[in-house]
Write a protein that holds these residues in place. Structure first.
Motif: not given
Length: 274
Positions: A204-212
């Motif tokens: 989840l942290c990886s997805l979030f940082k990639q997007s935001m």
């Protein structure tokens, strides 16, 4: 029987307008006609048919149909085995969204619920609520939500959030930001967010940082500090009050985070906006 209810001034999201049941005579029909609100009919026994937009649907026990506002419809009981049905009329800003979650809409007006008799039980509870006073409207609204929750849970349709054009990443990012918006005044961890969403924390942290382009923790800090800035104009709140209101029980930590995000202390920031 049928009971009509006054329009709600407090339950604008969803409100019951009427409810009732009927054992129809052979061939009994209604329409063609339009209604001003949503109507869900649920077949308790027997058979009949429903027509809308030139399409005819044959229905039996355990099935139901939706009448949408301002749409011409017609329905009729069977002649050999006429149906008995109950109905629920409602409206509200959340009505269409809840129906879509159940896979029911103008273009797909038929639903099925044959697992138990809870729909009939909810109707009976609505009838029995007649003895209540000021609490009745709230109870009726709650029963309507329970009814729609049955249809949503039993629907074979995938949740609408996955029918949108957004990618799966965007959906999860929105879940994170919504969680933070709802819970920023309280103490929680990134692990709590991941558990709530149902994803592995690292993923989840990886997805979030990639997007935001910032971490969940960084986003949370910025959100809390921005909320604190909105409160700074309220002179009735001390800096410590604001600190606690945005999730920092330690004023020193709050001051440190505030200065990190805004470049000045909370006290100096407040003085500048006066």
């Amino acid at each position: 029987m049928i009971e009509y209810l006054p329009r709600s001034k407090q339950h604008i999201g969803l409100h019951l307008n009427q409810f009732g049941n009927e054992e129809c005579l052979p061939g009994h029909f209604f329409g063609p006609a339009v209604r001003s609100h949503y109507l869900l009919h649920y077949v308790v026994d027997g058979e009949g048919f429903f027509e809308v937009d030139g399409t005819r649907y044959e229905l039996r026990r355990g099935q139901g149909f939706l009448i949408c506002p301002d749409i011409i419809t017609y329905y009729q009981a069977g002649t050999a085995n006429p149906w008995s049905y109950c109905w629920f009329g409602f409206e509200g800003t959340s009505a269409e969204t809840l129906l879509k979650q159940a896979g029911i809409s103008k273009s797909s007006p038929i639903f099925c619920y044959d697992q138990d008799n809870r729909i009939e039980q909810y109707l009976q509870m609505m009838i029995e609520s007649g003895g209540l006073g000021k609490a009745r409207e709230t109870k009726l609204t709650g029963l309507l939500y329970l009814l729609l929750s049955l249809l949503i849970e039993s629907s074979p349709v995938t949740s609408p959030e996955y029918e949108y054009t957004e990618s799966r990443t965007e959906i999860y990012v929105e879940k994170v930001t919504n969680f933070i918006e709802m819970n920023y005044p309280y103490k929680f961890t990134v692990e709590d967010i991941a558990r709530f969403i149902g994803l592995n924390r690292s993923y989840l942290c990886s997805l979030f940082k990639q997007s935001m382009h910032l971490s969940i923790q960084e986003y949370l800090i910025r959100h809390r500090i921005n909320k604190a800035c909105e409160m700074m104009g309220n002179t009735g709140l001390s800096i410590a009050d604001i600190s606690r209101s945005v999730g920092y029980n330690d004023p020193l930590l709050f001051s440190k985070m505030f200065k990190k995000v805004k470049g000045s202390s909370p006290k100096h920031y407040r003085a500048e906006i006066k």
